[in-house]
Scaffold this active site. Structure first.
Site, PDB file in Angstrom:
ATOM      1  N   ASP A 215       0.850  -1.186   0.000  1.00  0.00           N
ATOM      2  CA  ASP A 215       0.000   0.000   0.000  1.00  0.00           C
ATOM      3  C   ASP A 215       0.888   1.239   0.000  1.00  0.00           C
ATOM      4  OD1 ASP A 215      -3.251   0.299   0.833  1.00  0.00           O
ATOM      5  OD2 ASP A 215      -2.039   2.124   0.985  1.00  0.00           O
TER       6      ASP A 215
ATOM      7  N   ASP B 295       4.342   1.950  -4.323  1.00  0.00           N
ATOM      8  CA  ASP B 295       3.447   1.916  -5.480  1.00  0.00           C
ATOM      9  C   ASP B 295       3.629   0.579  -6.201  1.00  0.00           C
ATOM     10  OD1 ASP B 295       2.196   2.219  -7.952  1.00  0.00           O
ATOM     11  OD2 ASP B 295       2.972   4.228  -8.316  1.00  0.00           O
TER      12      ASP B 295
ATOM     13  N   LYS C 272     -11.265  -5.414  -7.238  1.00  0.00           N
ATOM     14  CA  LYS C 272     -12.447  -4.569  -7.060  1.00  0.00           C
ATOM     15  C   LYS C 272     -12.497  -3.549  -8.179  1.00  0.00           C
ATOM     16  CE  LYS C 272     -12.667  -1.424  -3.706  1.00  0.00           C
ATOM     17  NZ  LYS C 272     -12.844  -0.946  -2.312  1.00  0.00           N
TER      18      LYS C 272
END
Length: 202
Positions: A69, A85, A150
Site C-alpha cells: 500500500d 506503489d 475490485k
C-alpha cells in the site's frame, strides 16, 4: 444512499471479530463461493491497508503473504507489508525476492482511488488502477494463478473485462452482499492465468 443498517451490521461484526475493516467479509464471501485461495498459495494483496484482507488470508494459506500500500500498514503477524506503489518495478522486484519468480498463486486488489465527485474522471482513475493491478498480476503470477480485483461498473469497464479475459481462462463479475447498497462496486473474479503476458513496468 446506502443502507445504514447494512453498514452497521458488517461494521459491528468486524469489531466483534477483530477485523480491521468490514471489507474482510467481502473476501470471505468470495472465498466461500469461488475457493480461489488455496492452502499453499503465496498471496499478494494490493492496496492492503488497513489490513483486514491480510488478516483473513493468513487463516487460509501457509504460503508467503504480502500486503502492499502507499500508506503504512500496521503489521499483521505472519505477513509481510511493503510501503510503495505496486506499479513500480522496484516494488514488484521486492515481491519476487520474497516469493520467487512467477510463484504467486493469487493477487488480490481491493484498492480504489480517492474519488473527486466527477463520475467520468473517477471512473477513469478506478479503471486505470485496475489495469495497473492486472499488469502487476501478469508479471508475478504463476501459470494457473488467480486474480480478484475490485472495480466499478461504468465507462471502460467492458474494455477492462476484455483485457482480463485475454490473460485468464475464466472471468466472472460478482457483487458481494457486504457491498454498500446502491454502489457500482463489483469484484472481477479471474481464474487460471494463462501465463502468456509479462507486463511491462516503469
Amino acid at each position: 444512499m446506502g443502507s445504514q443498517w447494512g453498514a452497521d451490521k458488517y461494521y459491528r461484526r468486524s469489531k466483534g471479530e477483530g477485523y480491521r475493516s468490514r471489507a474482510a467479509y467481502k473476501l470471505e464471501e468470495i472465498q466461500r463461493k469461488f475457493g480461489l485461495i488455496r492452502g499453499d498459495d503465496n498471496v499478494v494483496d494490493l492496496g492492503a491497508a488497513p489490513g483486514s484482507w491480510l488478516q483473513f488470508v493468513k487463516g487460509i494459506t501457509g504460503g508467503v503473504i504480502i500486503g502492499i500500500d502507499l500508506n503504512p500498514i500496521v503489521p499483521v503477524e505472519g505477513t509481510h507489508t511493503v510501503k510503495g506503489d505496486f506499479t513500480k518495478k522496484e516494488i514488484q522486484d521486492k515481491v519476487i525476492s520474497l516469493t520467487g519468480e512467477n510463484n504467486v498463486g493469487i493477487v488480490l486488489c481491493d484498492a480504489a482511488p480517492q474519488f473527486a465527485g466527477n463520475k467520468s474522471y473517477d471512473q477513469a482513475r478506478a479503471i486505470g488502477l485496475n489495469e495497473g493491478a492486472l499488469h502487476f498480476a501478469c508479471r508475478i503470477l504463476k501459470p494457473g494463478g488467480n486474480l480478484i480485483i475490485k472495480s466499478f461498473q461504468g465507462e471502460m469497464f467492458q474494455e477492462l473485462l476484455n483485457e482480463i479475459r485475454q490473460n485468464f481462462y475464466a472471468v466472472k463479475v460478482y457483487r458481494t452482499k457486504a457491498s454498500r447498497r446502491g454502489s457500482t462496486e463489483v469484484y472481477i473474479i479471474a481464474r487460471n492465468f494463462n501465463g502468456k503476458i509479462n507486463a511491462e513496468t516503469d
